[in-house]
Design an enzyme around this catalytic site. Sequence first.
Site, mmCIF file in Angstrom:
data_model
loop_
_atom_site.group_PDB
_atom_site.id
_atom_site.type_symbol
_atom_site.label_atom_id
_atom_site.label_comp_id
_atom_site.label_asym_id
_atom_site.label_seq_id
_atom_site.Cartn_x
_atom_site.Cartn_y
_atom_site.Cartn_z
ATOM 1 N N SER A 253 -1.382 4.102 1.106
ATOM 2 C CA SER A 253 -0.574 4.041 2.325
ATOM 3 C C SER A 253 0.806 3.513 1.966
ATOM 4 C CB SER A 253 -1.238 3.120 3.341
ATOM 5 O OG SER A 253 -1.123 1.783 2.876
ATOM 6 N N LYS A 254 1.650 3.415 2.972
ATOM 7 C CA LYS A 254 3.041 2.980 2.761
ATOM 8 C C LYS A 254 3.110 1.620 2.061
ATOM 9 C CE LYS A 254 5.873 5.711 5.678
ATOM 10 N NZ LYS A 254 5.370 6.194 6.945
#
Length: 493
Positions: A253-254
């Site tokens: 994820s980010k």
Amino acid sequence: MTINKPRSRFAPSPTGEPHVGNMRTAIFTWLFCRHYGGEFILRIEDTDQARKQDGALESIINGLRWLGLDWDEGPETGGSHGPYFQSERLELYQNASNILIENNWAYKCYCTPEELTEMRQNQQKQKLPPQYDRRCRNADTSDKAAKNLPYVIRFKIPENIDTIVVDDLIRGRVEFQNTLLDDFVLLKSDGFPTYHLANVVDDHEMEISHVLRAEEWLSSTPKHLLLYKAFGYTPPAFAHLPMILGNDKSKLSKRHGATSILEYQTNGYLPDAMLNFLVLLGWSLDDKTEIFSLENLINVFTIERIGKSPSIFNTEKLNWMNSQYIKTSSDNYITSAITTILSDYCETNMIELETPITQDAITTVLDILKERIKTINPEEMWPVCNFFFETPEPNEQQRLLVKSKASLSSEIYEEAINTINSIDDFTEEKIEISLRKLLEKYECKPRDLFGTIRIAITGKEVSPPLFITFEILGKTRSIERMQRFTKYLSVAT
Ligand code: GLU
């Protein structure tokens, strides 16, 4: 596995930036189609109106194009199974859900959002799994129909089946308990289909033979298989691809850094390197080959070699891979890419140039760049080669440093200039030999003479290597810079 001319699709939803995980799905599917001489279809699953994002479609298309993935059917290309946007196929889904109602595989559900919330809360209290309690399934809803109340269409999970078996091309046999399946929604009250309905209808209508998709969709597959059964369609073969994790083993994820393929594009990664890196997340030929040309990948890529276990997105490996591609990429390609990137960078940052950034100039510094950079990000490239373009100006600290070089005198420095001037064959080796002779003659410490000259001609205390820097700059510019620097030595004599 005998596979003949498969039809496979990449079916992204335009709900955000194109995630590297989705692009890996696209790459696998594309390679699979190209390997077997099949057709690669791009279908845009844009039925979730609330999550649709402006610009997301363009980003997906740019991402695919950047990686060099072309599609045989889909947006812009067209094809005989269009339209390729689900939002333009609503009638098809509405008809399909009506057919399911007629055949007793689906029903209209008039429950209001409030009723559904209450139902869920009660289930929570009783520690039951949240499921639609099927109250409209057998109820007489004709009065609600007469009042034209809004409804959704739900699928009737059959009660006479125990387990549903997904025969996955990667995972083998996976069993699901039928009783755990919800009477899921097929068509929403606004007439838009859910993912499940649209996906199944389209995979059938578009004659998809193989579905390659992320593992997270595996739990939807029993629903899809029931839908195929309800319609009387033959389902495609399924291959659920292993997850991609961040370095802490949680889903990528980010938090782990850039997740959009376009960020990698702007951050200086080469598309071939990115594709090569992504293909190795879940697929391998053997336990040693890392670098593959696209042609080679098409030749060797098969589903059999896709693994089940998750892979880690290792940025260091990506950087290594990118640096390999930079080193071996054709000079023409990389020179023009770097020229554009650095010209834009200097313009944006209003950097005053002594020498303009041209293809020729970049060719001159190409070797030292290729050796040193991992990306073609200007922030990484500029410090390596700016000495060639900017006039060096020593800072306060460098001036003091130069003055502290005790074994260096103006006399030696002057002679160094003359020595440089007298070298006809202006190569790295010749320059080094001549300057080292000077050191011997004057018993000057290499650090003192070379350190000073480095500051004079590059404005830096460390790297790039001095002798190659001379060669790159050329005799005239080197001497000019050395002479201009003489004033900073005066006190040291
Ligand atoms: N629209 C889904 C996605 O965004 C497609 C899943 C599938 O391939 O069935 O990933």
